[in-house]
Write a protein that holds these residues in place. Structure first.
Motif, PDB file in Angstrom:
ATOM      1  N   HIS A 109      54.752  43.867  43.757  1.00  0.00           N
ATOM      2  CA  HIS A 109      55.300  42.603  43.249  1.00  0.00           C
ATOM      3  C   HIS A 109      56.982  43.060  43.500  1.00  0.00           C
ATOM      4  O   HIS A 109      57.525  42.220  43.998  1.00  0.00           O
ATOM      5  CB  HIS A 109      55.137  42.332  41.810  1.00  0.00           C
ATOM      6  CG  HIS A 109      53.862  41.758  41.514  1.00  0.00           C
ATOM      7  ND1 HIS A 109      53.583  41.187  40.361  1.00  0.00           N
ATOM      8  CD2 HIS A 109      52.672  41.639  42.546  1.00  0.00           C
ATOM      9  CE1 HIS A 109      52.114  40.927  40.395  1.00  0.00           C
ATOM     10  NE2 HIS A 109      51.703  40.954  41.697  1.00  0.00           N
TER      11      HIS A 109
ATOM     12  N   CYS B 135      52.879  37.082  50.975  1.00  0.00           N
ATOM     13  CA  CYS B 135      52.993  37.537  49.801  1.00  0.00           C
ATOM     14  C   CYS B 135      51.431  37.976  49.162  1.00  0.00           C
ATOM     15  O   CYS B 135      51.407  38.533  48.318  1.00  0.00           O
ATOM     16  CB  CYS B 135      53.340  36.115  49.036  1.00  0.00           C
ATOM     17  SG  CYS B 135      52.243  34.724  48.927  1.00  0.00           S
ATOM     18  N   GLU B 136      50.508  37.131  49.473  1.00  0.00           N
ATOM     19  CA  GLU B 136      49.109  37.723  48.894  1.00  0.00           C
ATOM     20  C   GLU B 136      48.779  39.109  49.463  1.00  0.00           C
ATOM     21  O   GLU B 136      48.056  39.841  48.333  1.00  0.00           O
ATOM     22  CB  GLU B 136      48.041  36.785  49.445  1.00  0.00           C
ATOM     23  CG  GLU B 136      48.079  35.267  48.935  1.00  0.00           C
ATOM     24  CD  GLU B 136      47.125  34.472  49.266  1.00  0.00           C
ATOM     25  OE1 GLU B 136      45.932  34.829  49.960  1.00  0.00           O
ATOM     26  OE2 GLU B 136      46.968  33.099  49.156  1.00  0.00           O
TER      27      GLU B 136
ATOM     28  N   GLU C 117      49.955  40.929  46.523  1.00  0.00           N
ATOM     29  CA  GLU C 117      49.110  40.707  45.174  1.00  0.00           C
ATOM     30  C   GLU C 117      49.896  39.636  44.450  1.00  0.00           C
ATOM     31  O   GLU C 117      49.978  39.379  43.314  1.00  0.00           O
ATOM     32  CB  GLU C 117      48.991  41.737  44.231  1.00  0.00           C
ATOM     33  CG  GLU C 117      48.316  42.835  44.954  1.00  0.00           C
ATOM     34  CD  GLU C 117      46.811  42.700  45.338  1.00  0.00           C
ATOM     35  OE1 GLU C 117      46.271  41.808  44.734  1.00  0.00           O
ATOM     36  OE2 GLU C 117      46.288  43.399  46.247  1.00  0.00           O
TER      37      GLU C 117
ATOM     38  N   LYS D 256      50.382  35.154  44.300  1.00  0.00           N
ATOM     39  CA  LYS D 256      49.587  34.060  44.552  1.00  0.00           C
ATOM     40  C   LYS D 256      50.865  33.024  45.237  1.00  0.00           C
ATOM     41  O   LYS D 256      52.087  33.272  44.926  1.00  0.00           O
ATOM     42  CB  LYS D 256      49.183  33.268  43.637  1.00  0.00           C
ATOM     43  CG  LYS D 256      47.954  33.859  42.900  1.00  0.00           C
ATOM     44  CD  LYS D 256      47.291  32.899  41.720  1.00  0.00           C
ATOM     45  CE  LYS D 256      45.672  33.718  41.073  1.00  0.00           C
ATOM     46  NZ  LYS D 256      45.476  32.722  40.242  1.00  0.00           N
ATOM     47  N   ARG D 257      50.600  32.287  46.269  1.00  0.00           N
ATOM     48  CA  ARG D 257      51.792  31.486  46.972  1.00  0.00           C
ATOM     49  C   ARG D 257      52.571  30.819  46.111  1.00  0.00           C
ATOM     50  O   ARG D 257      53.949  30.653  46.238  1.00  0.00           O
ATOM     51  CB  ARG D 257      51.106  30.730  47.842  1.00  0.00           C
ATOM     52  CG  ARG D 257      52.279  30.260  49.174  1.00  0.00           C
ATOM     53  CD  ARG D 257      51.536  29.539  50.000  1.00  0.00           C
ATOM     54  NE  ARG D 257      52.380  28.901  51.066  1.00  0.00           N
ATOM     55  CZ  ARG D 257      52.431  29.580  52.255  1.00  0.00           C
ATOM     56  NH1 ARG D 257      52.482  30.828  52.624  1.00  0.00           N
ATOM     57  NH2 ARG D 257      53.645  29.155  53.136  1.00  0.00           N
TER      58      ARG D 257
END
Length: 408
Positions: free
Chosen positions: A280, A351-352, A355, A357-358
């Motif tokens: 992240h 982004c996925e 890890e 979520k959009r």
């Protein structure tokens, strides 16, 4: 064949032995873990390219390449600024092994130490580490060396110890605060046409406001024409040295071509103590790099700190330098196989992999973009820039990708 005992930290725990040989234009090194290190319950690999096992690891390179050393050793050797100082202070003719072992042991990046058979450092450049009160003198020495490197032997010797194994080409030195903690002092270069140090400190403050992990930083001699950026060393915890490797070393990246953030993400999954948190954080740094037009995001400017248990953590972000430019390109691409374009859409599409979520990624990017948009100008002014100087940086912060991140 010159060699060094490789040890860790203040206790000088012996990890292995590094041997070196120069043969004409080529240089070779061999590293081998010590049997006692392999038997330790808290042993760990110095890098993913050096897994724990018996036997030697070999590296070879021409005399102008650090590829003669494995990445974890290249990380703690001086870069172009430190090398220039050492060549002048020690009369040139230095091998990669010389650059590595002769730079100041006390300020060496990370926790690796290069020792002789008496378990004392092999380093030859160890004048007293400068104190904060000596900043102006250090700045003057750096300027004199930049202006006349061939005639500045005394300045080179004084700076070479303080320069340690710091990376990059810009003038810098290690200094110690009253409590003994090490900081990196970055000096204004005689070649600068922009207030680079002011911009770096302001951008680190913006990064912190955006929720990124950054080292403590501040500007000294702010009222002068040549301010000094001070960055607290994050590879020290009091007197404790913390092992560190660059992302280049973590990836064992040998190519001259740029890598991708997804490559770093793959390594995070393999070695991180908290992989989701680090993934992240890395994605947010990609977005921030795009928002502030950071042009210095190569693999040496990402790193990992040892976290125990043969696990690592993404280090605080550093060397973030905004650069107004029509060529919006990254040094490290976002997704493997893609372009090096500084594109928010590419970051969002990836982004996925990190890890996220959009919808969460869009929300976080919008928050960061709004924070940068609302605060960039004042952040620059707060670090002593004039209105005209701040205006010259506007294109680094106000651009189409920032608008797209805000949903525009």
């Amino acid at each position: 064949m010159p060699e060094a005992i490789v040890a860790l930290g203040e206790s000088k725990r012996i990890v292995g032995r590094l041997r070196f040989e120069a043969d004409g234009r080529r240089q070779h090194s061999q590293f081998e873990y010590a049997p006692e290190w392999l038997a330790e319950p808290d042993r760990f690999a110095l890098s993913p390219a050096l897994p724990l096992r018996t036997g030697g690891y070999f590296n070879s390179g021409r005399d102008d390449k650090t590829s003669a050393l494995s990445g974890c050793f290249a990380d703690v050797a001086p870069d172009s600024w430190g090398r220039a100082l050492m060549r002048r202070a020690l009369s040139g003719g230095l091998t990669e092994f010389d650059y590595l072992v002769l730079s100041d042991d006390r300020t060496r990046q990370g926790a690796l130490r290069l020792l002789g058979e008496d378990l004392e450092p092999l380093s030859a450049l160890n004048p007293p580490i400068p104190r904060l009160v000596e900043l102006e003198e250090l700045r003057a020495l750096a300027h004199r060396f930049e202006l006349d490197p061939e005639g500045a032997e005394a300045e080179a010797r004084a700076l070479a110890g303080a320069g340690g194994s710091l990376g990059g080409a810009r003038p810098k030195a290690n200094i110690a605060e009253r409590d003994g903690h090490l900081w990196i002092a970055k000096f204004t270069s005689v070649q600068d046409t922009k207030p680079v140090e002011r911009a770096e400190i302001a951008t680190l403050r913006l990064a912190q406001r955006c929720g990124l992990r950054v080292p403590e930083a501040r500007l000294e001699l702010k009222a002068s024409d040549s301010p000094i950026a001070l960055i607290r060393r994050f590879d020290r915890r009091g007197a404790t040295r913390i092992p560190y490797i660059s992302a280049r070393t973590a990836l064992d990246w040998q190519s001259e071509e740029g890598a991708f953030y997804t490559d770093i993400g793959d390594v995070i999954r393999q070695i991180s103590a908290k992989p989701i948190d680090d993934l992240h954080e890395l994605w947010r740094r990609i977005v921030f790099t795009i928002l502030v037009s950071n042009k210095d995001d190569h693999l040496q400017n990402h790193g990992f700190l040892y976290a125990g248990g043969d696990r690592w953590r993404l280090s605080p972000a550093f060397d973030i330098n905004p650069s107004p430019s029509r060529q919006r390109l990254l040094e490290t691409g976002i997704a493997e196989g893609g372009s090096f374009e500084a594109s928010f859409e590419i970051a969002l599409d990836a982004c996925e992999f990190f890890e996220l979520k959009r919808e969460d990624a869009q929300r976080q990017a919008k928050d960061m973009a709004e924070t940068v948009s609302l605060n960039w100008k004042q952040a620059l002014l707060d670090e002593g820039m004039s209105a005209n100087e701040a205006r010259a940086y506007q294109d680094a912060f106000v651009h189409g990708e920032a608008a797209r991140a805000m949903g525009g």
